[in-house]
Design a protein around this motif. Sequence first.
Motif, PDB file in Angstrom:
ATOM      1  N   ALA A  46      78.896 -10.861   9.800  1.00 14.24           N
ATOM      2  CA  ALA A  46      78.423  -9.537   9.392  1.00 14.24           C
ATOM      3  C   ALA A  46      79.472  -8.485   9.727  1.00 14.24           C
ATOM      4  O   ALA A  46      79.691  -7.535   8.971  1.00 14.24           O
ATOM      5  CB  ALA A  46      77.110  -9.212  10.090  1.00 14.24           C
ATOM      6  N   ARG A  80      82.170  -8.514   7.161  1.00 17.72           N
ATOM      7  CA  ARG A  80      81.726  -7.833   5.946  1.00 17.72           C
ATOM      8  C   ARG A  80      81.782  -6.328   6.119  1.00 17.72           C
ATOM      9  O   ARG A  80      82.216  -5.596   5.227  1.00 17.72           O
ATOM     10  CB  ARG A  80      80.299  -8.261   5.598  1.00 17.72           C
ATOM     11  N   GLU A  81      81.349  -5.890   7.271  1.00 12.34           N
ATOM     12  CA  GLU A  81      81.344  -4.451   7.509  1.00 12.34           C
ATOM     13  C   GLU A  81      82.768  -3.898   7.480  1.00 12.34           C
ATOM     14  O   GLU A  81      83.016  -2.801   6.988  1.00 12.34           O
ATOM     15  CB  GLU A  81      80.683  -4.154   8.854  1.00 12.34           C
ATOM     16  N   ASN A 132      72.847  -1.591  13.145  1.00 12.56           N
ATOM     17  CA  ASN A 132      72.071  -2.647  12.541  1.00 12.56           C
ATOM     18  C   ASN A 132      72.730  -4.005  12.451  1.00 12.56           C
ATOM     19  O   ASN A 132      72.211  -5.009  12.914  1.00 12.56           O
ATOM     20  CB  ASN A 132      71.784  -2.229  11.111  1.00 12.56           C
ATOM     21  N   TYR A 133      73.889  -3.991  11.817  1.00 17.20           N
ATOM     22  CA  TYR A 133      74.541  -5.252  11.504  1.00 17.20           C
ATOM     23  C   TYR A 133      74.981  -6.014  12.736  1.00 17.20           C
ATOM     24  O   TYR A 133      75.302  -7.194  12.653  1.00 17.20           O
ATOM     25  CB  TYR A 133      75.731  -5.019  10.566  1.00 17.20           C
ATOM     26  N   HIS A 188      73.041  -6.402  15.245  1.00 17.93           N
ATOM     27  CA  HIS A 188      71.834  -7.084  15.708  1.00 17.93           C
ATOM     28  C   HIS A 188      71.771  -7.176  17.214  1.00 17.93           C
ATOM     29  O   HIS A 188      71.441  -8.222  17.770  1.00 17.93           O
ATOM     30  CB  HIS A 188      71.749  -8.488  15.102  1.00 17.93           C
TER      31      HIS A 188
END
Lengths: 260, 260
Positions: free
Chosen positions: B133, B136-137, B230-231, B233
């Motif tokens: 993640a 991706r970010e 968020n990403y 987690h």
Amino acid sequence: VTHPLIRKLESFTRLREIEREALLDAIGPVQRFGARVDIIPQAPGADSISLIQEGLVCRYKLLPDGRRQILAYFVPGDMCDLPVSILKQMDHGIATLAPASVAAIARERILNLTETYPRIMRALRWATLIEEAVTREWLVNVGQRTAFERLAHLICEMFFRLRAVGLTDGEACELPLTQAELADTLGLSTVHVNRTLQDLRGEGLITLRGKNLIIHDLAALQRAAMFSPNYLHLGSDYDEQPGEGPERSDPLPSRMRPSR
Amino acid sequence: VTHPLIRKLESFTRLREIEREALLDAIGPVQRFGARVDIIPQAPGADSISLIQEGLVCRYKLLPDGRRQILAYFVPGDMCDLPVSILKQMDHGIATLAPASVAAIARERILNLTETYPRIMRALRWATLIEEAVTREWLVNVGQRTAFERLAHLICEMFFRLRAVGLTDGEACELPLTQAELADTLGLSTVHVNRTLQDLRGEGLITLRGKNLIIHDLAALQRAAMFSPNYLHLGSDYDEQPGEGPERSDPLPSRMRPSR
DNA sequence: CGCCGTGTTGACTATTCTCAACCCAGGTGG
DNA sequence: CCACCTGGGTTGAGAATAGTCAACACGGCG
């Protein structure tokens, strides 16, 4: 005409007939989608993963102010696992670009398969490693390359990936992307994509009209993009030698050269 | 002072005492590296993975003409698996940024652990999902955000990650990166990083002198970056609600605003 | 027939890059 | 102990790449 999944997996590990059958047998019900629709809500739930059989699908992320980054393309033979989605709210979306048909494969089936056929396990592991390698390469692409190189690189990548699953015809293939979509994957504006595409055409490297891509000089295109298919780990490259990436021996007009 | 690995894993799954012990017990011999050295050749081979205990490590990729893209940072508690390296020539490098000490964990030990403690398996799976993640970010970052936003976003991310393993002190932490390294991770030139950093300071958002980062207004910084943790987690977010990302309510001078 | 999504163009702007110089602090060796 | 050297950080000026806005062309489709 073998199934793209088989073709893809066999591009790095040879499979036995039983294994191929077992794989095909695991493929569940198919769903068709039109172009440009989100497939998240409708996608099979936590208990299965999606296998693209046809068409073109992408993973993307939206910023609150509307900017969009496309994070990955999925071509036939690719599987998109949505594991994150289950654990909590999805931090990205999955959508079709071109009309697509995607099959569900029950997670359980996969587990069984990998347990009984270690070769399948290896092949699947490879596939996910490659997916990650592709993402990294995209990061390099937007981070370091010029617009010209980015486009060239993306085109090379798609061509190689499509060829690996038998979706090319000589040096041509379908690439059902609008310029706006290209822009969102490369971090450029559509106008700039348009102009850069014209440069690519101007150099005699490609023709891209509508969804039809023709590559006129693959070697030159690779050089221009500094593309080395290495990271895709295609072609039975089990014991490949160190092998150079393409040398940049200065084949292009200066305005398309690197920068930083 | 718990081990960063434990801290990190516990930020999403509570572990039992036995599990913590088992994990710590699996940690093998430690190696120390100076700043800015490749750790690939020396890294433990195929049979073990590396756990960063201290310092800062990165994954990077070089273009044939010397441009470099940093693909990921590894902070204490992160594990960098080098699975690709074994299968064939590595398509990227791993190097220290700051002096680091990294421990080896035998792959076999991990297998045992995950078999006997399903909770550890889940925790580790989460960790790798998060790593993806983050990648991706980063892609969103370089693809879509302005220089100002990119820097702000990266700083937020690092702050949150470091805080998750207890390496922050209030709103301050160490960030042992040169501007050139920041440039290579954000796809900018060093000069521009320098100037953008001055803007960040000018807005009163941060102070970054040498390796010391102080965040003066975390909320504002997050807003400026459109950063939503968020990403990552983190924070026991087992059953978190949909929850909005931060709304961009226009807190910044126009020159730092989006673009495309 | 008219509309809409895409592609294309022009003119202008802005962000970011390059180059080159300079500064400063820390570390080395004389 | 100091002169020097080196690796970062900072600046300025100018140039290039890429973005914006707005208009128009074209083809398919209802």
